[in-house]
Write a protein that holds these residues in place. Sequence first.
Motif, short mmCIF file in Angstrom:
data_model
loop_
_atom_site.label_atom_id
_atom_site.label_comp_id
_atom_site.label_asym_id
_atom_site.label_seq_id
_atom_site.Cartn_x
_atom_site.Cartn_y
_atom_site.Cartn_z
N LEU A 107 -3.26 3.09 1.24
CA LEU A 107 -3.91 2.78 -0.03
C LEU A 107 -5.12 3.70 -0.17
O LEU A 107 -5.55 4.33 0.80
CB LEU A 107 -4.38 1.32 -0.07
N GLN A 112 -9.03 4.41 -2.56
CA GLN A 112 -10.06 3.87 -3.44
C GLN A 112 -11.03 4.99 -3.81
O GLN A 112 -11.86 5.38 -2.99
CB GLN A 112 -10.81 2.74 -2.73
N GLY A 120 -11.66 0.97 -8.03
CA GLY A 120 -10.78 -0.04 -7.48
C GLY A 120 -9.74 0.52 -6.53
O GLY A 120 -9.74 1.70 -6.19
N LEU A 121 -8.86 -0.37 -6.08
CA LEU A 121 -7.87 -0.06 -5.06
C LEU A 121 -6.54 0.36 -5.67
O LEU A 121 -6.11 -0.19 -6.69
CB LEU A 121 -7.66 -1.30 -4.18
N TRP A 162 -2.46 1.22 -4.42
CA TRP A 162 -1.43 1.29 -3.39
C TRP A 162 -0.70 2.62 -3.50
O TRP A 162 -0.30 3.03 -4.58
CB TRP A 162 -0.45 0.13 -3.55
N TYR A 195 4.55 2.46 1.37
CA TYR A 195 4.69 1.84 2.69
C TYR A 195 5.92 2.39 3.40
O TYR A 195 6.81 3.01 2.78
CB TYR A 195 4.71 0.32 2.61
N ASN A 222 8.76 3.27 0.51
CA ASN A 222 8.66 2.95 -0.91
C ASN A 222 7.31 3.47 -1.39
O ASN A 222 6.29 3.20 -0.75
CB ASN A 222 8.77 1.44 -1.13
N PRO A 239 5.18 4.89 -8.10
CA PRO A 239 5.75 5.89 -9.02
C PRO A 239 4.74 6.95 -9.45
O PRO A 239 5.13 8.11 -9.69
CB PRO A 239 6.21 5.04 -10.21
N TYR A 273 -7.22 4.32 3.02
CA TYR A 273 -7.06 3.25 4.00
C TYR A 273 -5.62 3.16 4.47
O TYR A 273 -4.69 3.28 3.67
CB TYR A 273 -7.41 1.89 3.38
N CYS A 323 7.85 -6.87 0.22
CA CYS A 323 6.61 -6.57 0.95
C CYS A 323 5.44 -7.09 0.15
O CYS A 323 5.42 -6.95 -1.09
CB CYS A 323 6.49 -5.07 1.21
N TYR A 324 4.47 -7.63 0.81
CA TYR A 324 3.54 -8.50 0.14
C TYR A 324 2.08 -8.13 0.30
O TYR A 324 1.57 -7.31 -0.43
CB TYR A 324 3.80 -9.93 0.61
N TRP A 325 1.38 -8.70 1.26
CA TRP A 325 -0.06 -8.51 1.36
C TRP A 325 -0.42 -7.63 2.55
O TRP A 325 0.38 -7.38 3.45
CB TRP A 325 -0.78 -9.85 1.46
#
Lengths: 121, 108
Positions: A37, A39, A44-45, A47, A50, A58, A61, A94, A105-107
């Motif tokens: 990720l 920043q 802000g952040l 993604w 992964y 993945n 886009p 990060y 995939c989540y958090w």
Amino acid sequence: QVQLQESGPGLVKPSETLSLTCTVSGDSITSYWWSWLRQPPGKGLEWIGYVYYSGITNYSPSLESRVTISVDTSKNQFSLNLRSVTAADTAIYYCARIFCSGGGCYWFVPWGQGTLVTVSP
Amino acid sequence: ETVLTQSPGSLSLSPGETATLSCRASQTINNNYLGWYQQKPGQAPRLLIFTASTRATGIPDRFSGSGSGTDFTLTISRLGPEDIAVYYCQQYDSLPLTFGGGTRVEIK
């Protein structure tokens, strides 16, 4: 417990490739999924993408055409390559473990401390 | 892409008060697939809440999450100086994974 540490150049020239490595300690990189990720300073952040140790990836886009994330199981590391960078790619980058299950995939937990990469001539 | 809008952009409260942070999604988030993160100055983000209301390991019960559909809330009770941070929501119902713009919490 798992710990992550980013490493790589802090300065990259425009049009070149940004390359970062995340070293994982405390567990095998083959046990989980891993993510990058970023920043921009004061913002802000975002993604980036992964990866699983098998090579499944993945990507966002918005960056997919310029990004490659890969895993080196022998070193317990995963890497980010971002090609053709511009000043807009200046950011804190990060690495993080991402929880994945059942096809999704989540958090993100935990995160590395982050590394600032500046794109400048 | 699911856009997350957080409000307010910032808030300043007195110690001991309760902060209420909002995260609104541009489309329905199924299964409450929404998380909250805390980012203290100079630090990486830390996961607070996942699946809208489940506290992550080690997170005190002063932090609570609620909501469903397109509207989610993070509540921080008994505010203290240790809570000074920017708080982000993140959805993982659909790709790409996206974050809100953040809410800055300050202590008066």
